[in-house]
Design a protein around this motif. Sequence first.
Motif, PDB file in Angstrom:
ATOM      1  N   ARG A  79       0.881  -1.169   0.000  1.00  0.00           N
ATOM      2  CA  ARG A  79       0.000   0.000   0.000  1.00  0.00           C
ATOM      3  C   ARG A  79       0.917   1.218   0.000  1.00  0.00           C
ATOM      4  NH1 ARG A  79      -4.586   0.231  -1.542  1.00  0.00           N
ATOM      5  NH2 ARG A  79      -6.411   0.734  -0.275  1.00  0.00           N
ATOM      6  N   LEU A  80       0.535   2.261  -0.737  1.00  0.00           N
ATOM      7  CA  LEU A  80       1.361   3.476  -0.801  1.00  0.00           C
ATOM      8  C   LEU A  80       0.472   4.638  -0.397  1.00  0.00           C
ATOM      9  CD1 LEU A  80       4.311   3.534  -1.759  1.00  0.00           C
ATOM     10  CD2 LEU A  80       3.485   4.372  -3.973  1.00  0.00           C
ATOM     11  N   TYR A  81       0.986   5.498   0.475  1.00  0.00           N
ATOM     12  CA  TYR A  81       0.203   6.660   0.938  1.00  0.00           C
ATOM     13  C   TYR A  81       0.999   7.918   0.590  1.00  0.00           C
ATOM     14  CZ  TYR A  81      -1.998   3.074   3.867  1.00  0.00           C
ATOM     15  OH  TYR A  81      -2.619   1.935   4.320  1.00  0.00           O
ATOM     16  N   ASP A  82       0.282   8.994   0.247  1.00  0.00           N
ATOM     17  CA  ASP A  82       1.002  10.274   0.033  1.00  0.00           C
ATOM     18  C   ASP A  82       1.196  10.941   1.383  1.00  0.00           C
ATOM     19  OD1 ASP A  82      -1.371  11.392   0.733  1.00  0.00           O
ATOM     20  OD2 ASP A  82      -1.899  12.129  -1.259  1.00  0.00           O
ATOM     21  N   THR A  83       1.815  12.097   1.408  1.00  0.00           N
ATOM     22  CA  THR A  83       2.172  12.720   2.700  1.00  0.00           C
ATOM     23  C   THR A  83       0.945  13.096   3.526  1.00  0.00           C
ATOM     24  OG1 THR A  83       2.459  14.714   1.383  1.00  0.00           O
ATOM     25  CG2 THR A  83       4.462  13.638   2.173  1.00  0.00           C
ATOM     26  N   SER A  84      -0.235  13.249   2.854  1.00  0.00           N
ATOM     27  CA  SER A  84      -1.443  13.595   3.642  1.00  0.00           C
ATOM     28  C   SER A  84      -2.095  12.330   4.212  1.00  0.00           C
ATOM     29  CB  SER A  84      -2.436  14.336   2.744  1.00  0.00           C
ATOM     30  OG  SER A  84      -2.912  13.433   1.756  1.00  0.00           O
ATOM     31  N   GLY A  85      -1.563  11.151   3.872  1.00  0.00           N
ATOM     32  CA  GLY A  85      -2.099   9.893   4.426  1.00  0.00           C
ATOM     33  C   GLY A  85      -3.143   9.276   3.506  1.00  0.00           C
ATOM     34  N   LEU A  86      -3.227   9.752   2.283  1.00  0.00           N
ATOM     35  CA  LEU A  86      -4.220   9.226   1.350  1.00  0.00           C
ATOM     36  C   LEU A  86      -3.639   8.000   0.634  1.00  0.00           C
ATOM     37  CD1 LEU A  86      -7.050  10.009   0.086  1.00  0.00           C
ATOM     38  CD2 LEU A  86      -5.697  10.907  -1.842  1.00  0.00           C
ATOM     39  N   ALA A  87      -4.399   6.915   0.608  1.00  0.00           N
ATOM     40  CA  ALA A  87      -3.922   5.694  -0.059  1.00  0.00           C
ATOM     41  C   ALA A  87      -4.008   5.886  -1.557  1.00  0.00           C
ATOM     42  CB  ALA A  87      -4.778   4.509   0.363  1.00  0.00           C
ATOM     43  N   LEU A  88      -2.874   5.596  -2.269  1.00  0.00           N
ATOM     44  CA  LEU A  88      -2.844   5.805  -3.713  1.00  0.00           C
ATOM     45  C   LEU A  88      -3.288   4.513  -4.410  1.00  0.00           C
ATOM     46  CD1 LEU A  88       0.565   7.654  -3.710  1.00  0.00           C
ATOM     47  CD2 LEU A  88      -1.671   8.674  -4.037  1.00  0.00           C
ATOM     48  N   PRO A  89      -3.973   4.654  -5.541  1.00  0.00           N
ATOM     49  CA  PRO A  89      -4.502   3.451  -6.216  1.00  0.00           C
ATOM     50  C   PRO A  89      -3.399   2.672  -6.929  1.00  0.00           C
ATOM     51  CG  PRO A  89      -5.034   5.426  -7.460  1.00  0.00           C
ATOM     52  CD  PRO A  89      -4.321   5.910  -6.262  1.00  0.00           C
ATOM     53  N   LEU A  90      -3.052   1.529  -6.343  1.00  0.00           N
ATOM     54  CA  LEU A  90      -2.047   0.655  -6.952  1.00  0.00           C
ATOM     55  C   LEU A  90      -2.766  -0.558  -7.542  1.00  0.00           C
ATOM     56  CD1 LEU A  90       0.988   0.146  -4.558  1.00  0.00           C
ATOM     57  CD2 LEU A  90       1.000   1.088  -6.840  1.00  0.00           C
TER      58      LEU A  90
END
Length: 484
Positions: free
Chosen positions: A87-98
Amino acid sequence: MFPSIRSFLAFGYTLIVLLIVASLGVGIHTLVDHRLREDLDKGLESRARQIARFILSDTDTDLARQVQRLSGGINGGEPESDVIYIRLYDTSGLALPLDGPIPPIPDATPQELRRLKGPAIKTVVGREGTRMRVVTQPVLYRSAPIAYIQASRSLAPVERITGQLRSALVVGGVLAGLLAGLLAYILAYQALRPFSEIVEDTREIGADTLDRRLPSTYGVDEVSRLARSFNSLLDRLQNAFDLQKRFVADASHELRTPLTTIRGNIDVLLLDPRLSPEVRASLQNVSTESARLTRLISNLLLMARADVGSSPSSFRPVDLHALVLETVHQSLASTEDVSLSLGREDQVSVAGDADQLKQVLLNLVDNALKYTPSGGQVTVSVYSEGPWAKIEVSDNGIGISQPDLERIFDRFYRAERNLRGVSGSGLGLSIVHWVVRSHGGRITVESALGEGSTFTVWLPLFGSTDTTAADPGGPVSNRSLTNL
Ligand code: ADP
């Protein structure tokens, strides 16, 4: 608590083996579980580091485009339990669609991510109860997070292996315990067998076989030592027994002579017509009591002889008829209220010891008179039947119960209900039994409570050799009968 040493040892060994297997099992299980988890954690951490390096090395700083490129390389076609979920999250904590499978655990919260300074690892229970190992770590660029990576993997493979190991350890442990118990039982049985042999051998040693000894070797040193010390105990016991027997024999012999003198003197005194009635009564009392004492001493002497063993070589022809007449005559003096008479009389002779046979007659007649109430009748008969000379002493007295009949010939046994009021030692019949047996004869008793008793002595007729063929038991009546 335990019925035998064997079962105690079997139980003890089983317990010890179970304890050893259990502690070994716990150790092995903990070690394997720890190593498997460690491997799993290392795999997750290295995967997370690999992705972090990819992100940092990419010259394109747009995370969305990196995600596109990453999706291609992530999560091949492994089985579900072997899949490493990313799982990958951006700095705001939003999960990016992988692309790739969605991890069965909830997304990390922004607060949780913000608290991270380095990689954090934990176990999370996911959807459908799957336990997951989860590594979350920030991707730092110049000490500032530019993204967060979460790598997770199911713990099912680890738990499957440790579960199989647990079952194998439990089954192996129980089998080892059972085997140890069985082996311990067999070993204990083998080790204790000499003790069972010693028990069997000692069981055969009784008061009349005190000269027997145990074998001095039993294969096992400890048991042989026990046998030797038991033998020396038997030596001491036999010495003590011999001393006691000799004392009884000597004392009885020494007592008889002065008693005969006393009785002779009293009889002479009683002949004096000038005696006052009181003095005469007292003297008669003394005479009766000393006659009783003489009988008791004769019994003791015979008992001592019985213990030592008699010598048949001292047997001579004995006129049984004359002996019966003499006894009846002698006993008439001591009975007033019970009538004593002779029944059938045949001239019969046997081979034996006249003194001992006289004692048999005295004991039987004395008993018949003692246990017959006033007004009763005692009859003594002597006759021959086939190869046997028979003496029959019958009374219509109190009789003997069936349980007592079994025991009246035991030394010192006296029927409970006769104890009160009737003097006795419980020795008379055991002596009768011994004398009759040592003369090659037998004794039978026929008795019914409240009706009376008949004691019959069977002795081989003088010169007869045919007594083994005949049945000395005689006819069995439906009343209590003891045949000894
Ligand atoms: P004791 O000195 O008590 O008479 P014995 O050995 O002579 O000892 O007899 C054992 C027991 O057998 C007696 O105590 C008595 O209970 C029983 N017994 C012996 N003879 C008779 C009999 N003729 N009638 C009833 N009981 C008898």
